[in-house]
Design a protein around this motif. Structure first.
Motif, PDB file in Angstrom:
ATOM      1  N   GLY A   1      -2.273  23.112-102.951  1.00 25.12           N
ATOM      2  CA  GLY A   1      -3.356  23.632-102.126  1.00 25.12           C
ATOM      3  C   GLY A   1      -4.062  22.597-101.281  1.00 25.12           C
ATOM      4  O   GLY A   1      -5.056  22.885-100.616  1.00 25.12           O
ATOM      5  N   MET A   2      -3.540  21.372-101.266  1.00 21.68           N
ATOM      6  CA  MET A   2      -4.218  20.246-100.602  1.00 21.68           C
ATOM      7  C   MET A   2      -3.502  19.799 -99.326  1.00 21.68           C
ATOM      8  O   MET A   2      -3.868  18.771 -98.751  1.00 21.68           O
ATOM      9  CB  MET A   2      -4.322  19.066-101.568  1.00 21.68           C
ATOM     10  N   LYS A   3      -2.522  20.539 -98.894  1.00 19.75           N
ATOM     11  CA  LYS A   3      -1.696  20.111 -97.768  1.00 19.75           C
ATOM     12  C   LYS A   3      -2.514  19.857 -96.509  1.00 19.75           C
ATOM     13  O   LYS A   3      -2.243  18.912 -95.755  1.00 19.75           O
ATOM     14  CB  LYS A   3      -0.637  21.183 -97.481  1.00 19.75           C
ATOM     15  N   VAL A   4      -3.517  20.664 -96.264  1.00 13.56           N
ATOM     16  CA  VAL A   4      -4.357  20.502 -95.075  1.00 13.56           C
ATOM     17  C   VAL A   4      -5.664  19.795 -95.417  1.00 13.56           C
ATOM     18  O   VAL A   4      -6.233  19.093 -94.576  1.00 13.56           O
ATOM     19  CB  VAL A   4      -4.635  21.878 -94.429  1.00 13.56           C
ATOM     20  N   ILE A   5      -6.138  19.948 -96.643  1.00 11.57           N
ATOM     21  CA  ILE A   5      -7.402  19.328 -97.051  1.00 11.57           C
ATOM     22  C   ILE A   5      -7.345  17.807 -96.898  1.00 11.57           C
ATOM     23  O   ILE A   5      -8.273  17.182 -96.370  1.00 11.57           O
ATOM     24  CB  ILE A   5      -7.754  19.716 -98.497  1.00 11.57           C
ATOM     25  N   LYS A   6      -6.263  17.190 -97.332  1.00 13.08           N
ATOM     26  CA  LYS A   6      -6.156  15.729 -97.248  1.00 13.08           C
ATOM     27  C   LYS A   6      -6.189  15.229 -95.807  1.00 13.08           C
ATOM     28  O   LYS A   6      -6.929  14.279 -95.495  1.00 13.08           O
ATOM     29  CB  LYS A   6      -4.901  15.251 -97.977  1.00 13.08           C
ATOM     30  N   PRO A   7      -5.429  15.822 -94.881  1.00 16.42           N
ATOM     31  CA  PRO A   7      -5.524  15.377 -93.487  1.00 16.42           C
ATOM     32  C   PRO A   7      -6.917  15.568 -92.891  1.00 16.42           C
ATOM     33  O   PRO A   7      -7.350  14.761 -92.057  1.00 16.42           O
ATOM     34  CB  PRO A   7      -4.483  16.249 -92.772  1.00 16.42           C
ATOM     35  N   ILE A   8      -7.629  16.612 -93.308  1.00 16.43           N
ATOM     36  CA  ILE A   8      -8.996  16.807 -92.821  1.00 16.43           C
ATOM     37  C   ILE A   8      -9.863  15.630 -93.240  1.00 16.43           C
ATOM     38  O   ILE A   8     -10.649  15.087 -92.442  1.00 16.43           O
ATOM     39  CB  ILE A   8      -9.582  18.127 -93.359  1.00 16.43           C
ATOM     40  N   LEU A   9      -9.732  15.208 -94.479  1.00 16.53           N
ATOM     41  CA  LEU A   9     -10.543  14.093 -94.970  1.00 16.53           C
ATOM     42  C   LEU A   9     -10.138  12.780 -94.317  1.00 16.53           C
ATOM     43  O   LEU A   9     -10.988  11.915 -94.075  1.00 16.53           O
ATOM     44  CB  LEU A   9     -10.428  14.011 -96.494  1.00 16.53           C
ATOM     45  N   LEU A  10      -8.868  12.632 -94.011  1.00 12.42           N
ATOM     46  CA  LEU A  10      -8.424  11.431 -93.300  1.00 12.42           C
ATOM     47  C   LEU A  10      -9.050  11.364 -91.908  1.00 12.42           C
ATOM     48  O   LEU A  10      -9.507  10.300 -91.464  1.00 12.42           O
ATOM     49  CB  LEU A  10      -6.895  11.416 -93.206  1.00 12.42           C
ATOM     50  N   VAL A  11      -9.085  12.497 -91.212  1.00 14.39           N
ATOM     51  CA  VAL A  11      -9.722  12.537 -89.891  1.00 14.39           C
ATOM     52  C   VAL A  11     -11.226  12.297 -90.029  1.00 14.39           C
ATOM     53  O   VAL A  11     -11.828  11.595 -89.212  1.00 14.39           O
ATOM     54  CB  VAL A  11      -9.449  13.892 -89.205  1.00 14.39           C
ATOM     55  N   ALA A  12     -11.821  12.873 -91.070  1.00 12.90           N
ATOM     56  CA  ALA A  12     -13.266  12.713 -91.281  1.00 12.90           C
ATOM     57  C   ALA A  12     -13.653  11.249 -91.374  1.00 12.90           C
ATOM     58  O   ALA A  12     -14.698  10.832 -90.858  1.00 12.90           O
ATOM     59  CB  ALA A  12     -13.692  13.452 -92.543  1.00 12.90           C
ATOM     60  N   SER A  13     -12.825  10.462 -92.021  1.00 10.61           N
ATOM     61  CA  SER A  13     -13.142   9.038 -92.186  1.00 10.61           C
ATOM     62  C   SER A  13     -13.160   8.298 -90.858  1.00 10.61           C
ATOM     63  O   SER A  13     -13.742   7.218 -90.746  1.00 10.61           O
ATOM     64  CB  SER A  13     -12.126   8.386 -93.129  1.00 10.61           C
ATOM     65  N   LYS A  14     -12.561   8.889 -89.837  1.00 13.46           N
ATOM     66  CA  LYS A  14     -12.480   8.240 -88.524  1.00 13.46           C
ATOM     67  C   LYS A  14     -13.529   8.739 -87.546  1.00 13.46           C
ATOM     68  O   LYS A  14     -13.921   8.006 -86.625  1.00 13.46           O
ATOM     69  CB  LYS A  14     -11.091   8.443 -87.930  1.00 13.46           C
ATOM     70  N   VAL A  15     -13.984   9.987 -87.698  1.00 14.65           N
ATOM     71  CA  VAL A  15     -14.836  10.564 -86.646  1.00 14.65           C
ATOM     72  C   VAL A  15     -16.260  10.888 -87.085  1.00 14.65           C
ATOM     73  O   VAL A  15     -17.113  11.153 -86.231  1.00 14.65           O
ATOM     74  CB  VAL A  15     -14.190  11.845 -86.049  1.00 14.65           C
ATOM     75  N   LEU A  16     -16.557  10.875 -88.381  1.00  8.98           N
ATOM     76  CA  LEU A  16     -17.911  11.207 -88.810  1.00  8.98           C
ATOM     77  C   LEU A  16     -18.893  10.085 -88.472  1.00  8.98           C
ATOM     78  O   LEU A  16     -18.597   8.911 -88.666  1.00  8.98           O
ATOM     79  CB  LEU A  16     -17.955  11.468 -90.315  1.00  8.98           C
ATOM     80  N   LYS A  17     -20.066  10.477 -87.996  1.00  9.75           N
ATOM     81  CA  LYS A  17     -21.141   9.523 -87.782  1.00  9.75           C
ATOM     82  C   LYS A  17     -21.718   9.070 -89.129  1.00  9.75           C
ATOM     83  O   LYS A  17     -21.445   9.660 -90.178  1.00  9.75           O
ATOM     84  CB  LYS A  17     -22.265  10.168 -86.965  1.00  9.75           C
ATOM     85  N   GLU A  18     -22.559   8.050 -89.092  1.00  9.53           N
ATOM     86  CA  GLU A  18     -23.282   7.647 -90.284  1.00  9.53           C
ATOM     87  C   GLU A  18     -24.095   8.839 -90.783  1.00  9.53           C
ATOM     88  O   GLU A  18     -24.740   9.535 -90.004  1.00  9.53           O
ATOM     89  CB  GLU A  18     -24.211   6.474 -89.968  1.00  9.53           C
ATOM     90  N   TYR A  19     -24.063   9.069 -92.069  1.00  9.18           N
ATOM     91  CA  TYR A  19     -24.717  10.198 -92.730  1.00  9.18           C
ATOM     92  C   TYR A  19     -24.038  11.535 -92.421  1.00  9.18           C
ATOM     93  O   TYR A  19     -24.559  12.587 -92.802  1.00  9.18           O
ATOM     94  CB  TYR A  19     -26.209  10.292 -92.385  1.00  9.18           C
ATOM     95  N   GLY A  20     -22.898  11.504 -91.741  1.00 11.20           N
ATOM     96  CA  GLY A  20     -22.183  12.745 -91.493  1.00 11.20           C
ATOM     97  C   GLY A  20     -21.592  13.319 -92.768  1.00 11.20           C
ATOM     98  O   GLY A  20     -21.454  12.631 -93.778  1.00 11.20           O
ATOM     99  N   LYS A  21     -21.241  14.603 -92.719  1.00  7.31           N
ATOM    100  CA  LYS A  21     -20.714  15.268 -93.908  1.00  7.31           C
ATOM    101  C   LYS A  21     -19.556  16.203 -93.562  1.00  7.31           C
ATOM    102  O   LYS A  21     -19.465  16.726 -92.449  1.00  7.31           O
ATOM    103  CB  LYS A  21     -21.800  16.085 -94.613  1.00  7.31           C
ATOM    104  N   VAL A  22     -18.720  16.403 -94.571  1.00  6.33           N
ATOM    105  CA  VAL A  22     -17.654  17.398 -94.511  1.00  6.33           C
ATOM    106  C   VAL A  22     -18.051  18.544 -95.435  1.00  6.33           C
ATOM    107  O   VAL A  22     -18.491  18.316 -96.563  1.00  6.33           O
ATOM    108  CB  VAL A  22     -16.309  16.820 -94.999  1.00  6.33           C
ATOM    109  N   PHE A  23     -17.882  19.764 -94.954  1.00  2.58           N
ATOM    110  CA  PHE A  23     -18.118  20.953 -95.765  1.00  2.58           C
ATOM    111  C   PHE A  23     -16.825  21.762 -95.814  1.00  2.58           C
ATOM    112  O   PHE A  23     -16.282  22.124 -94.763  1.00  2.58           O
ATOM    113  CB  PHE A  23     -19.237  21.807 -95.174  1.00  2.58           C
ATOM    114  N   LEU A  24     -16.341  22.034 -97.013  1.00  2.00           N
ATOM    115  CA  LEU A  24     -15.058  22.718 -97.184  1.00  2.00           C
ATOM    116  C   LEU A  24     -15.193  23.909 -98.120  1.00  2.00           C
ATOM    117  O   LEU A  24     -15.914  23.841 -99.124  1.00  2.00           O
ATOM    118  CB  LEU A  24     -14.013  21.771 -97.787  1.00  2.00           C
ATOM    119  N   GLU A  25     -14.483  24.976 -97.808  1.00  2.00           N
ATOM    120  CA  GLU A  25     -14.285  26.050 -98.780  1.00  2.00           C
ATOM    121  C   GLU A  25     -12.929  25.815 -99.446  1.00  2.00           C
ATOM    122  O   GLU A  25     -11.917  25.661 -98.750  1.00  2.00           O
ATOM    123  CB  GLU A  25     -14.302  27.417 -98.103  1.00  2.00           C
TER     124      GLU A  25
END
Length: 247
Positions: free
Chosen positions: A174-198
């Motif tokens: 169930g993580m096939k897309v979740i992991k790439p999302i988090l990889l992108v998050a590490s590159k584009v989130l601002k300081e104090y930014g957050k990821v929200f996932l269902e």
């Protein structure tokens, strides 16, 4: 009435559905927005509006928050956020041309298109391009495909018949897309930014362990919020400045 007509979800029959107070156009095979995903939107709104979180609020709400939704489908999540945050902007991404087109149509119907950029990109193969386009965002939000592949046959017949399996099947774990999302998050989130996932209820521990194994991402699991439907909604901030506090 034939069996196929009986099985068609009512949302596809009437070609529209309400989500967070907005009436959206829906059509197959684009994933139908579910009530439990409204809880994900509510969580983002609550986090951005909570005055106690001074840094988070000052860097997000006080300015014009920039949202990135990965796997936008009908555009339900992004458009709900833009409807609430009148100064916000968003990028909505999906690999399905039907989904991107439907998000654009809904944005135009709701007069939100001037604050939204829709992109047909596949997070599995186009992550560098997405990072280049987005550069810096305050919030990444996603209801990604998270169903374990072995659980797919157990879905209701009308779902399997009409809805896009790629919007549901998350691969073996169930993580096939979740992991790439988090990889992108590490590159584009601002300081104090957050990821929200269902995600699936089994995923919070899996995601927390995976992030601990990947410290270079500078992402830390913060909390899991369970909704009344049994779904899990995760908060994952960038920078690792928050403690782990499962709810």
């Amino acid at each position: 009435m034939c069996l196929e007509e009986k099985l068609m979800p009512v949302q596809y029959v009437i070609e529209e559905w309400d989500f967070c107070g907005l009436t959206l156009k829906v059509k197959p095979p684009v994933f139908i927005p579910r009530p439990e995903t409204e809880c994900l939107v509510d969580l983002v709104l609550l986090e951005l509006a909570t005055k106690e979180k001074v840094d988070w609020q000052s860097l997000s709400q006080a300015s014009s928050p920039i949202f990135l939704e990965i796997g936008c489908g009908s555009g339900a999540i992004t458009l709900s956020l833009l409807h609430f945050f009148k100064q916000g902007f968003a990028v909505a991404v999906d690999k399905s041309p039907e989904a991107v087109s439907l998000t654009r149509e809904n944005a135009e119907r709701l007069c939100l298109h001037h604050r939204l950029q829709e992109l047909q990109l596949n997070i599995l193969s186009d992550a560098p391009e997405l990072a280049r386009i987005c550069k810096a965002v305050d919030v990444i939000v996603s209801n990604p495909p998270y169903i374990f592949h072995e659980d797919m046959p157990g879905l209701m017949p009308e779902i399997l018949r009409y809805e896009d399996h790629d919007a549901l099947d998350g691969g073996v774990d169930g993580m096939k897309v979740i992991k790439p999302i988090l990889l992108v998050a590490s590159k584009v989130l601002k300081e104090y930014g957050k990821v929200f996932l269902e995600v699936d209820p089994r995923h919070p521990v899996m995601i927390e362990n995976w992030l601990q194994e990947c410290p270079r991402l500078q992402l830390s699991y913060l909390a899991t919020h369970q909704d009344l439907y049994g779904k899990s909604h995760l908060e994952i901030p960038v920078g690792g400045q928050f403690p782990s506090t499962p709810l």
